[in-house]
Design a protein around this motif. Structure first.
Motif, PDB file in Angstrom:
ATOM      1  N   THR A   3       3.944   3.659  -5.829  1.00  0.00           N
ATOM      2  CA  THR A   3       2.622   3.785  -5.211  1.00  0.00           C
ATOM      3  C   THR A   3       2.315   5.233  -4.828  1.00  0.00           C
ATOM      4  O   THR A   3       1.163   5.654  -4.918  1.00  0.00           O
ATOM      5  CB  THR A   3       2.476   2.878  -3.969  1.00  0.00           C
ATOM      6  OG1 THR A   3       3.554   3.125  -3.087  1.00  0.00           O
ATOM      7  CG2 THR A   3       2.429   1.415  -4.363  1.00  0.00           C
ATOM      8  N   GLY A  61      -7.082  -5.350  -1.825  1.00  0.00           N
ATOM      9  CA  GLY A  61      -7.399  -5.078  -0.424  1.00  0.00           C
ATOM     10  C   GLY A  61      -8.317  -6.088   0.228  1.00  0.00           C
ATOM     11  O   GLY A  61      -8.664  -5.949   1.398  1.00  0.00           O
ATOM     12  N   SER A  63     -11.455  -6.527   0.046  1.00  0.00           N
ATOM     13  CA  SER A  63     -12.582  -5.802   0.640  1.00  0.00           C
ATOM     14  C   SER A  63     -13.877  -6.612   0.663  1.00  0.00           C
ATOM     15  O   SER A  63     -14.808  -6.276   1.386  1.00  0.00           O
ATOM     16  CB  SER A  63     -12.833  -4.508  -0.129  1.00  0.00           C
ATOM     17  OG  SER A  63     -13.304  -4.797  -1.441  1.00  0.00           O
ATOM     18  N   SER A  95      -6.594   5.080  -1.997  1.00  0.00           N
ATOM     19  CA  SER A  95      -5.456   5.612  -1.239  1.00  0.00           C
ATOM     20  C   SER A  95      -5.088   4.699  -0.082  1.00  0.00           C
ATOM     21  O   SER A  95      -3.903   4.406   0.136  1.00  0.00           O
ATOM     22  CB  SER A  95      -5.770   7.009  -0.699  1.00  0.00           C
ATOM     23  OG  SER A  95      -5.774   7.934  -1.736  1.00  0.00           O
ATOM     24  N   SER A  96      -6.077   4.259   0.651  1.00  0.00           N
ATOM     25  CA  SER A  96      -5.834   3.407   1.812  1.00  0.00           C
ATOM     26  C   SER A  96      -5.133   2.112   1.417  1.00  0.00           C
ATOM     27  O   SER A  96      -4.168   1.689   2.066  1.00  0.00           O
ATOM     28  CB  SER A  96      -7.167   3.107   2.506  1.00  0.00           C
ATOM     29  OG  SER A  96      -6.990   2.177   3.535  1.00  0.00           O
ATOM     30  N   ILE A  97      -5.595   1.482   0.360  1.00  0.00           N
ATOM     31  CA  ILE A  97      -5.012   0.209  -0.066  1.00  0.00           C
ATOM     32  C   ILE A  97      -3.636   0.410  -0.679  1.00  0.00           C
ATOM     33  O   ILE A  97      -2.693  -0.323  -0.371  1.00  0.00           O
ATOM     34  CB  ILE A  97      -5.973  -0.540  -1.013  1.00  0.00           C
ATOM     35  CG1 ILE A  97      -7.184  -1.010  -0.205  1.00  0.00           C
ATOM     36  CG2 ILE A  97      -5.273  -1.717  -1.699  1.00  0.00           C
ATOM     37  CD1 ILE A  97      -8.315  -1.568  -1.029  1.00  0.00           C
ATOM     38  N   LYS A  99      -1.467   2.628  -0.090  1.00  0.00           N
ATOM     39  CA  LYS A  99      -0.477   2.954   0.942  1.00  0.00           C
ATOM     40  C   LYS A  99       0.104   1.698   1.582  1.00  0.00           C
ATOM     41  O   LYS A  99       1.186   1.742   2.158  1.00  0.00           O
ATOM     42  CB  LYS A  99      -1.097   3.853   2.012  1.00  0.00           C
ATOM     43  CG  LYS A  99      -1.294   5.275   1.552  1.00  0.00           C
ATOM     44  CD  LYS A  99      -2.003   6.119   2.593  1.00  0.00           C
ATOM     45  CE  LYS A  99      -2.242   7.512   2.032  1.00  0.00           C
ATOM     46  NZ  LYS A  99      -3.101   8.314   2.917  1.00  0.00           N
ATOM     47  N   GLN A 100      -0.594   0.592   1.475  1.00  0.00           N
ATOM     48  CA  GLN A 100      -0.145  -0.670   2.065  1.00  0.00           C
ATOM     49  C   GLN A 100       0.631  -1.549   1.075  1.00  0.00           C
ATOM     50  O   GLN A 100       1.216  -2.552   1.475  1.00  0.00           O
ATOM     51  CB  GLN A 100      -1.350  -1.450   2.596  1.00  0.00           C
ATOM     52  CG  GLN A 100      -2.120  -0.716   3.673  1.00  0.00           C
ATOM     53  CD  GLN A 100      -3.423  -1.422   4.001  1.00  0.00           C
ATOM     54  OE1 GLN A 100      -3.485  -2.640   4.046  1.00  0.00           O
ATOM     55  NE2 GLN A 100      -4.469  -0.642   4.225  1.00  0.00           N
ATOM     56  N   VAL A 101       0.627  -1.179  -0.207  1.00  0.00           N
ATOM     57  CA  VAL A 101       1.296  -1.980  -1.232  1.00  0.00           C
ATOM     58  C   VAL A 101       2.799  -1.718  -1.171  1.00  0.00           C
ATOM     59  O   VAL A 101       3.240  -0.566  -1.187  1.00  0.00           O
ATOM     60  CB  VAL A 101       0.726  -1.654  -2.627  1.00  0.00           C
ATOM     61  CG1 VAL A 101       1.524  -2.336  -3.730  1.00  0.00           C
ATOM     62  CG2 VAL A 101      -0.743  -2.047  -2.712  1.00  0.00           C
ATOM     63  N   THR A 102       3.575  -2.780  -1.108  1.00  0.00           N
ATOM     64  CA  THR A 102       5.039  -2.664  -1.032  1.00  0.00           C
ATOM     65  C   THR A 102       5.659  -2.775  -2.420  1.00  0.00           C
ATOM     66  O   THR A 102       4.995  -3.181  -3.387  1.00  0.00           O
ATOM     67  CB  THR A 102       5.625  -3.774  -0.144  1.00  0.00           C
ATOM     68  OG1 THR A 102       5.412  -5.034  -0.808  1.00  0.00           O
ATOM     69  CG2 THR A 102       4.991  -3.778   1.247  1.00  0.00           C
ATOM     70  N   ASP A 105       5.259  -6.224  -3.542  1.00  0.00           N
ATOM     71  CA  ASP A 105       3.899  -6.473  -4.037  1.00  0.00           C
ATOM     72  C   ASP A 105       3.758  -6.034  -5.491  1.00  0.00           C
ATOM     73  O   ASP A 105       3.105  -6.706  -6.291  1.00  0.00           O
ATOM     74  CB  ASP A 105       2.852  -5.732  -3.202  1.00  0.00           C
ATOM     75  CG  ASP A 105       2.739  -6.233  -1.778  1.00  0.00           C
ATOM     76  OD1 ASP A 105       3.046  -7.414  -1.517  1.00  0.00           O
ATOM     77  OD2 ASP A 105       2.341  -5.412  -0.913  1.00  0.00           O
TER      78      ASP A 105
END
Length: 148
Positions: A3, A61, A63, A95-97, A99-102, A105
């Motif tokens: 990511t 995300g 959204s 970028s925001s989304i 950054k949350q992906v593991t 995921d």
């Protein structure tokens, strides 16, 4: 982790997209698609924005973005400033989304079947990055060819 690399690639190419749109001297030229050219640069830009908002924003995300794909290719005359703002917004969203992906995921099946076969989120994000780069090249060529 992948990511981090994807964020760098998406940011690089979205900054380049913003630059390409900004370099048009004549805004009307962005919307030209003369014989032999399937899509205008303006419509390709709208397509990329819609694509990222749909598959990353809504797909990963949640959204709530509702894609209107047909407008991505039929809408004309959107001002450069508006396109650039939409690119900036897409860049921040991606970028925001991401950054949350593991790592877990990434290995899961992407929740929508886009192609004929299921794919991992990792594969689809790599595809989305190359899709952006492909159309970015078309926009660059369109601008150099038609915006003299």
């Amino acid at each position: 982790m992948l990511t981090v690399t994807l964020i760098k690639l998406f940011e690089r190419d979205l900054i380049a997209l913003k630059k390409e749109i900004g370099l048009y001297k004549n805004e009307n030229t962005m919307w030209l698609a003369p014989e032999g050219i399937s899509n205008s640069a303006g419509n390709l830009c709208l397509h990329l924005i819609g694509n990222l908002n749909h598959f990353i924003g809504a797909g990963l995300g949640n959204s709530g973005y509702v894609r209107q794909r047909e407008l991505e290719f039929s809408l004309k005359g959107v001002f450069k400033t508006e396109l650039i703002q939409q690119v900036d917004d897409a860049k921040a969203m991606v970028s925001s989304i991401l950054k949350q992906v593991t790592e877990d995921d990434l290995q899961k099946q992407y929740k929508h079947q886009v192609f004929k076969e299921p794919m991992t989120t990792e594969f689809f994000l790599a595809y989305l990055s190359t899709h952006l780069a492909y159309h970015l090249g078309q926009i660059n060529y369109h601008r150099r060819l038609l915006d003299n």
